[in-house]
Design a protein around this motif. Structure first.
Motif, mmCIF file in Angstrom:
data_model
loop_
_atom_site.group_PDB
_atom_site.id
_atom_site.type_symbol
_atom_site.label_atom_id
_atom_site.label_comp_id
_atom_site.label_asym_id
_atom_site.label_seq_id
_atom_site.Cartn_x
_atom_site.Cartn_y
_atom_site.Cartn_z
ATOM 1 N N ARG A 182 31.810 49.215 39.526
ATOM 2 C CA ARG A 182 31.392 47.805 39.547
ATOM 3 C C ARG A 182 29.951 47.608 40.016
ATOM 4 O O ARG A 182 29.371 46.560 39.781
ATOM 5 C CB ARG A 182 32.362 46.960 40.356
ATOM 6 N N THR A 220 41.119 39.098 27.646
ATOM 7 C CA THR A 220 42.084 38.000 27.448
ATOM 8 C C THR A 220 42.603 38.038 26.016
ATOM 9 O O THR A 220 43.770 37.742 25.757
ATOM 10 C CB THR A 220 41.400 36.634 27.718
ATOM 11 N N ARG A 224 43.008 43.869 33.176
ATOM 12 C CA ARG A 224 42.607 42.618 33.822
ATOM 13 C C ARG A 224 42.196 42.811 35.291
ATOM 14 O O ARG A 224 41.592 41.936 35.889
ATOM 15 C CB ARG A 224 43.733 41.582 33.719
ATOM 16 N N ASN A 225 42.548 43.952 35.886
ATOM 17 C CA ASN A 225 42.155 44.222 37.280
ATOM 18 C C ASN A 225 40.859 45.040 37.367
ATOM 19 O O ASN A 225 40.573 45.634 38.395
ATOM 20 C CB ASN A 225 43.263 44.998 38.004
ATOM 21 N N LYS A 259 37.832 44.549 37.842
ATOM 22 C CA LYS A 259 36.802 44.271 38.866
ATOM 23 C C LYS A 259 37.076 45.009 40.170
ATOM 24 O O LYS A 259 36.203 45.113 41.024
ATOM 25 C CB LYS A 259 36.692 42.768 39.123
ATOM 26 N N ASP A 313 35.926 39.951 30.700
ATOM 27 C CA ASP A 313 37.104 39.113 30.956
ATOM 28 C C ASP A 313 37.572 38.406 29.691
ATOM 29 O O ASP A 313 38.756 38.388 29.370
ATOM 30 C CB ASP A 313 36.768 38.049 32.021
ATOM 31 N N SER A 314 36.609 37.830 28.972
ATOM 32 C CA SER A 314 36.991 37.078 27.761
ATOM 33 C C SER A 314 37.550 38.018 26.688
ATOM 34 O O SER A 314 38.498 37.671 25.982
ATOM 35 C CB SER A 314 35.811 36.263 27.223
ATOM 36 N N GLU A 345 30.803 41.214 33.646
ATOM 37 C CA GLU A 345 32.179 40.860 34.028
ATOM 38 C C GLU A 345 32.760 39.709 33.206
ATOM 39 O O GLU A 345 33.902 39.787 32.747
ATOM 40 C CB GLU A 345 32.250 40.504 35.531
ATOM 41 N N ARG A 346 31.962 38.654 33.001
ATOM 42 C CA ARG A 346 32.512 37.479 32.303
ATOM 43 C C ARG A 346 32.845 37.784 30.845
ATOM 44 O O ARG A 346 33.896 37.390 30.335
ATOM 45 C CB ARG A 346 31.525 36.301 32.381
#
Length: 365
Positions: A111, A131, A102-103, A105, A127-128, A123-124
Motif C-alpha cells: 500500500r 465492485t 475488497r480487503n 487496502k 475499488d470501483s 485505491e479509488r
C-alpha cells in the motif's frame, strides 16, 4: 553478569571464572553468528546476499524428506513449493493472495508503493473495478482443491517441436502470458488456459483470439494501466492512450466477473527480495522490473503446491534460434532491455531449478 573480585589475590574459583567468562561470551557470539548467517573470523557464509542458501543440491532437508519422501510418484505434494522455498530462503512468507480483493487496502507490503510495486494513489479506481468483478479467486473448483499443480508457460521458441501439449494440459492451473497464442500450437503448448496474465501493451488485441474460458489477469506497471483496465471492465470507449509505449487493445471480450487484478506484491518481491534489483526509491526505473514470467513464478510459489515451467530461457549463444514459439523473430532481436535485467533474473530462476523448487520441462533456464 560475570563478576570478579577486585582484590589483588584471587581465589582459584575466581581465576577460573576470569578465564571462562570471556570464553563463554566469545562462544555465544560465534554460535549466534552462525544462527544469524553472519560470518565471523573467516567462517564461510551460508547464504548469499539475497538470503538464499549458497549450497543448493536439490536434496530435501530431513524434515521434508520425512514428510514428502513416502508419497507415491505423481501424487500432488501439499505445501511442497513453499516448504522447499523456505528451506533455501528462510525469509519466505507463504501467505500472499493471488489477486486483489475488497480487503486489498490492508495489504501492508504494497500500500505504500506506487505501481508497479504497489497500488498507492490507485485505491479509488481499484475499488470501483473490484465492485464490478465481484470474484477474487480462481473459481470454485480450483479454489477448493486441496493441492494445486501449476504450470507457467513461457513464450520462448524453445517450446517449438517438443510436443509437450498434452503434458501441459494435465496441470490443474495453466498460466499463460500476454498474447502468446494457443490456436494452431496445441501440440507443443497445449490448449488449456486457466489464466492469462497481461498488461495493456501485452494484451491480445484481436477479440476473436481470446480463449473462451480463461481468466483475464491484469498486472499493472504504471498508474495509467488501471485507467485502461477500468475502461475494459466497464466496456467504455478507450481514451487517453498517449502514455502507452505501443498500441493497446480497445476491447477485452470478457465479463467483469472473469477479470482479476494480480497482487502487485509479486512484482515487488521478485524485484527486490529474490533478484536484488535496485530499489530506486520504490519507483520503476532502469533495470528494476522483473519479467512477467518471473512475476508469474513468484505468484505460483505462494499459491500453488507444485510449480512447473516450460518455454523459459533465452540462449544468447544461438542468435538464429526463434525468440518465440509463435513467430519468426530471431533470438538476436533481443537487446539488453532497459527495464529488465535478464542475467540477474536468470541467476534467480537457476536457484529455483537447482534446488528443485520448480521443474523446467524445456530445460531452458
Amino acid at each position: 553478569m560475570c563478576h570478579v573480585n577486585d582484590r589483588t589475590t584471587m581465589k582459584p574459583s575466581h581465576k577460573l571464572l576470569f578465564v571462562l567468562c570471556p570464553m563463554l561470551v566469545v562462544g555465544f557470539i560465534y554460535y549466534s553468528s552462525g544462527k544469524l548467517h553472519l560470518h565471523v573470523w573467516g567462517q564461510k557464509p551460508l547464504y548469499d546476499k539475497q538470503g538464499f542458501l549458497l549450497k543448493l543440491d536439490g536434496q530435501l532437508p530431513a524434515e521434508l524428506a520425512y514428510k514428502y519422501g513416502n508419497l507415491s510418484e505423481g501424487v500432488c505434494k501439499p505445501g511442497y513449493a513453499a516448504a522447499k522455498m523456505t528451506a533455501i530462503y528462510p525469509k519466505f512468507m507463504k501467505p500472499a493472495p493471488m489477486f486483489l480483493d475488497r480487503n486489498f487496502k490492508r495489504l501492508a507490503k504494497v500500500r505504500n508503493y506506487l505501481p508497479p510495486f504497489g497500488f498507492k494513489t490507485q485505491e479509488r479506481i481499484i475499488d470501483s473495478i473490484l465492485t464490478a468483478t465481484k470474484n477474487y479467486g480462481l473459481g470454485e473448483d480450483l479454489d477448493s482443491l486441496g493441492c494445486k499443480r501449476c504450470i507457467i508457460v513461457g513464450n520462448g521458441g524453445i517450446l517449438a517441436n517438443k510436443s509437450l501439449g498434452s503434458r501441459i494440459d494435465d496441470y490443474d492451473v495453466v498460466v499463460r502470458l500476454n498474447e502468446a497464442p494457443v490456436a494452431g500450437f496445441g501440440k507443443d503448448v497445449g490448449t488449456k488456459t486457466t489464466m492469462r496474465i497481461t498488461y495493456p501493451e501485452g494484451a491480445i488485441q484481436k477479440p476473436e483470439r481470446y480463449e473462451k474460458d480463461s481468466l483475464f489477469v491484469f498486472s499493472a506497471f504504471k498508474p495509467l494501466d488501471f485507467k485502461w483496465l477500468r475502461q475494459m471492465v466497464f466496456k467504455e470507449k478507450l481514451r487517453g492512450t498517449e502514455g502507452f509505449w505501443k498500441s493497446v487493445a480497445h476491447y477485452v471480450p470478457r465479463e467483469p466477473t472473469e477479470m482479476r487484478i494480480l497482487n502487485p506484491y509479486f512484482i515487488q518481491e521478485a524485484a527486490f527480495q529474490f533478484i536484488g534489483l535496485p530499489l530506486n526509491n520504490g519507483l520503476m526505473g532502469k533495470g528494476n522490473i522483473p519479467t512477467l514470467g518471473t512475476v508469474a513464478i513468484t505468484m505460483a510459489l505462494h499459491n500453488c503446491d507444485e510449480v512447473v515451467v516450460a518455454g523459459f530461457g533465452y540462449d544468447m549463444n544461438m542468435p538464429h534460434a526463434p525468440l518465440h514459439y509463435y513467430e519468426t523473430v530471431k533470438m538476436s532481436a533481443i537487446k539488453e532491455s532497459w527495464t529488465h535485467n535478464i542475467s540477474k533474473e536468470k541467476e534467480f530462476l537457476r536457484k529455483l531449478v537447482k534446488a528443485n523448487i520448480i521443474t523446467d520441462l524445456t530445460n531452458g533456464i
